[in-house]
Design a protein around this motif. Structure first.
Motif, PDB file in Angstrom:
ATOM      1  N   LYS A  95      -9.958  44.835  -8.212  1.00 33.69           N
ATOM      2  CA  LYS A  95      -8.754  45.268  -7.461  1.00 33.69           C
ATOM      3  C   LYS A  95      -7.534  45.416  -8.357  1.00 33.69           C
ATOM      4  O   LYS A  95      -6.836  46.415  -8.298  1.00 33.69           O
TER       5      LYS A  95
ATOM      6  N   THR B 277      -0.782  40.113  -5.101  1.00 29.13           N
ATOM      7  CA  THR B 277      -0.531  38.950  -4.236  1.00 29.13           C
ATOM      8  C   THR B 277      -1.311  37.715  -4.700  1.00 29.13           C
ATOM      9  O   THR B 277      -0.871  36.588  -4.518  1.00 29.13           O
TER      10      THR B 277
ATOM     11  N   ARG C  23      -1.553  32.158  -7.207  1.00 26.64           N
ATOM     12  CA  ARG C  23      -1.792  31.419  -8.449  1.00 26.64           C
ATOM     13  C   ARG C  23      -0.506  30.737  -8.937  1.00 26.64           C
ATOM     14  O   ARG C  23      -0.540  29.626  -9.465  1.00 26.64           O
TER      15      ARG C  23
ATOM     16  N   ASP D 257      -8.248  28.356 -10.562  1.00 26.25           N
ATOM     17  CA  ASP D 257      -8.821  29.309  -9.590  1.00 26.25           C
ATOM     18  C   ASP D 257      -9.247  28.606  -8.300  1.00 26.25           C
ATOM     19  O   ASP D 257      -8.962  29.064  -7.195  1.00 26.25           O
TER      20      ASP D 257
ATOM     21  N   ALA E  43      -6.340  27.289  -6.341  1.00 23.78           N
ATOM     22  CA  ALA E  43      -5.651  28.407  -5.688  1.00 23.78           C
ATOM     23  C   ALA E  43      -6.395  28.801  -4.412  1.00 23.78           C
ATOM     24  O   ALA E  43      -5.784  29.077  -3.374  1.00 23.78           O
ATOM     25  N   SER E  44      -7.698  28.805  -4.479  1.00 25.26           N
ATOM     26  CA  SER E  44      -8.495  29.168  -3.311  1.00 25.26           C
ATOM     27  C   SER E  44      -8.292  28.126  -2.191  1.00 25.26           C
ATOM     28  O   SER E  44      -8.181  28.472  -1.014  1.00 25.26           O
TER      29      SER E  44
ATOM     30  N   SER F  54      -4.658  28.433  -0.813  1.00 27.05           N
ATOM     31  CA  SER F  54      -4.442  29.664  -0.051  1.00 27.05           C
ATOM     32  C   SER F  54      -5.062  29.590   1.343  1.00 27.05           C
ATOM     33  O   SER F  54      -4.818  30.457   2.167  1.00 27.05           O
TER      34      SER F  54
ATOM     35  N   ARG G 202       0.422  30.227   3.297  1.00 26.91           N
ATOM     36  CA  ARG G 202       0.315  31.667   3.605  1.00 26.91           C
ATOM     37  C   ARG G 202       1.602  32.156   4.270  1.00 26.91           C
ATOM     38  O   ARG G 202       2.106  33.225   3.967  1.00 26.91           O
TER      39      ARG G 202
ATOM     40  N   GLY H 100      -5.096  42.114  -2.687  1.00 26.56           N
ATOM     41  CA  GLY H 100      -5.293  40.714  -2.316  1.00 26.56           C
ATOM     42  C   GLY H 100      -6.469  40.560  -1.373  1.00 26.56           C
ATOM     43  O   GLY H 100      -7.517  41.207  -1.543  1.00 26.56           O
ATOM     44  N   ARG H 101      -6.322  39.665  -0.392  1.00 27.23           N
ATOM     45  CA  ARG H 101      -7.410  39.410   0.560  1.00 27.23           C
ATOM     46  C   ARG H 101      -7.025  39.829   1.978  1.00 27.23           C
ATOM     47  O   ARG H 101      -7.878  40.161   2.785  1.00 27.23           O
ATOM     48  N   ASP H 102      -5.718  39.757   2.284  1.00 29.27           N
ATOM     49  CA  ASP H 102      -5.269  40.011   3.660  1.00 29.27           C
ATOM     50  C   ASP H 102      -4.135  41.035   3.699  1.00 29.27           C
ATOM     51  O   ASP H 102      -3.360  41.056   4.648  1.00 29.27           O
TER      52      ASP H 102
ATOM     53  N   ASP I 225     -12.845  32.008   0.823  1.00 24.86           N
ATOM     54  CA  ASP I 225     -11.903  33.073   1.201  1.00 24.86           C
ATOM     55  C   ASP I 225     -12.356  33.811   2.467  1.00 24.86           C
ATOM     56  O   ASP I 225     -11.537  34.267   3.264  1.00 24.86           O
TER      57      ASP I 225
ATOM     58  N   ARG J 251     -12.269  30.903   5.812  1.00 26.03           N
ATOM     59  CA  ARG J 251     -11.120  30.081   6.201  1.00 26.03           C
ATOM     60  C   ARG J 251     -10.607  30.556   7.566  1.00 26.03           C
ATOM     61  O   ARG J 251     -10.795  31.729   7.951  1.00 26.03           O
TER      62      ARG J 251
HETATM   63  O1   DC Z   1      -7.006  37.666  -6.547  1.00 23.64           O
HETATM   64  P1   DC Z   1      -7.005  36.298  -7.222  1.00 23.64           P
HETATM   65  O2   DC Z   1      -8.369  35.815  -7.570  1.00 23.64           O
HETATM   66  O3   DC Z   1      -6.050  36.235  -8.371  1.00 23.64           O
HETATM   67  O4   DC Z   1      -6.432  35.290  -6.093  1.00 23.64           O
HETATM   68  C1   DC Z   1      -6.316  33.912  -6.332  1.00 23.64           C
HETATM   69  C2   DC Z   1      -6.611  33.155  -5.029  1.00 23.64           C
HETATM   70  O5   DC Z   1      -5.599  33.467  -4.068  1.00 23.64           O
HETATM   71  C3   DC Z   1      -7.950  33.513  -4.371  1.00 23.64           C
HETATM   72  O6   DC Z   1      -8.808  32.389  -4.313  1.00 23.64           O
HETATM   73  C4   DC Z   1      -7.639  33.892  -2.964  1.00 23.64           C
HETATM   74  C5   DC Z   1      -6.166  33.731  -2.810  1.00 23.64           C
HETATM   75  N1   DC Z   1      -5.541  34.919  -2.238  1.00 23.64           N
HETATM   76  C6   DC Z   1      -5.400  34.970  -0.887  1.00 23.64           C
HETATM   77  O7   DC Z   1      -5.848  34.060  -0.187  1.00 23.64           O
HETATM   78  N2   DC Z   1      -4.772  36.021  -0.304  1.00 23.64           N
HETATM   79  C7   DC Z   1      -4.296  37.028  -1.034  1.00 23.64           C
HETATM   80  N3   DC Z   1      -3.681  38.043  -0.442  1.00 23.64           N
HETATM   81  C8   DC Z   1      -4.458  37.001  -2.442  1.00 23.64           C
HETATM   82  C9   DC Z   1      -5.101  35.931  -3.022  1.00 23.64           C
END
Ligand code: DC
Length: 225
Positions: free
Chosen positions: A13, A31, A36, A101, A104-105, A108, A114, A134-136, A189, A192
């Motif tokens: 990404k 994001t 992080r 890492d 962070a997971s 998050s 959030r 990102g994820r969301d 991820d 959750r």
């Molecule tokens: O994309 P990344 O691996 O650098 O993200 C680090 C952590 O942040 C990952 O475990 C999930 C979380 N994250 C998230 O929950 N929502 C986002 N929009 C971006 C990242």
């Protein structure tokens, strides 16, 4: 204009989003780097009020404590995305600190974290046309984005790509470790309770397992043009 790219760890990404930001002349919002950066303050920065709060204590973090953290200043330039804390660029630490890492997971997954970063992300998008990854991003942060992409790749391909990363090589990690680490983060991820990784409604799904970065960028540019 807002373009979102969501997807699992290691799907490419951020590389792809940065290339598209350059091509379109828009701002890149990473994001994951914000998550992080918060994690860095909890895990690595002894001057932070939340330092050391990443084990059992993690669930007790409050909004007041997050508001009291040093300001995270996000910047994007031709050199890439940066976060400054106390005027210091912390990006290298955000990616190269072993174990960060996974913390962070975990962080998050906390609603309070959030919620805190929601405002930060939306404020950035008020000031610029952005491509956010990102994820969301397409589901929660920017549900009205003009273009939404969901970028994925198989677990093996993502682990192989990670092995080529100089930062991973510097840590001397094995393929097995990297693959398991990605699988564990995917699991957290995706499952959750709040803002899990999901394909946003109306998103274009791209599986990049068999494509190069440039081929993937080309496909996305066609979608957003
Ligand atoms: O994309 P990344 O691996 O650098 O993200 C680090 C952590 O942040 C990952 O475990 C999930 C979380 N994250 C998230 O929950 N929502 C986002 N929009 C971006 C990242």
């Amino acid at each position: 204009m807002i373009i979102t790219i969501d997807g699992p760890s290691g799907s490419g990404k951020s590389t792809v989003a940065q290339k598209i930001a350059q091509d379109r002349g828009i701002f890149y919002l990473n994001t994951g780097l914000l998550y992080r950066a918060i994690t860095y303050l909890v895990y690595e920065d002894p001057t932070s009020p939340l330092f050391g709060r990443y084990d059992d204590d993690i669930e007790l973090i409050t909004r007041d404590q997050l508001d009291a953290l040093p300001t995270l200043a996000y910047a994007y330039s031709a050199d890439g995305a940066t976060v400054f804390v106390h005027g210091q660029d912390i990006v290298a630490k955000c990616y190269a600190t072993p174990g960060l890492d996974q913390v962070a997971s975990k962080l998050s997954a906390l609603p309070v974290v959030r919620e805190f970063l929601l405002d930060v992300q939306r404020d950035i998008a008020k000031q610029h046309d952005v491509i956010a990854d990102g994820r969301d991003c397409g589901t929660v942060v920017f549900p009205d984005a003009e273009h939404k992409i969901f970028l994925t790749a198989s677990l093996d391909v993502r682990a192989q790509r990670r092995m080529l990363d100089a930062k991973v090589q510097a840590l001397g990690l094995t393929f097995e470790f990297v693959r398991n680490d990605l699988a564990e983060r995917d699991e957290r991820d995706e499952n959750r309770a709040i803002a899990p990784l999901r394909i946003p409604a109306g998103a274009t799904v791209i599986d990049s397992s068999d494509f190069s970065i440039d081929q993937t960028v080309e496909m996305i540019i066609k979608v957003v043009s």
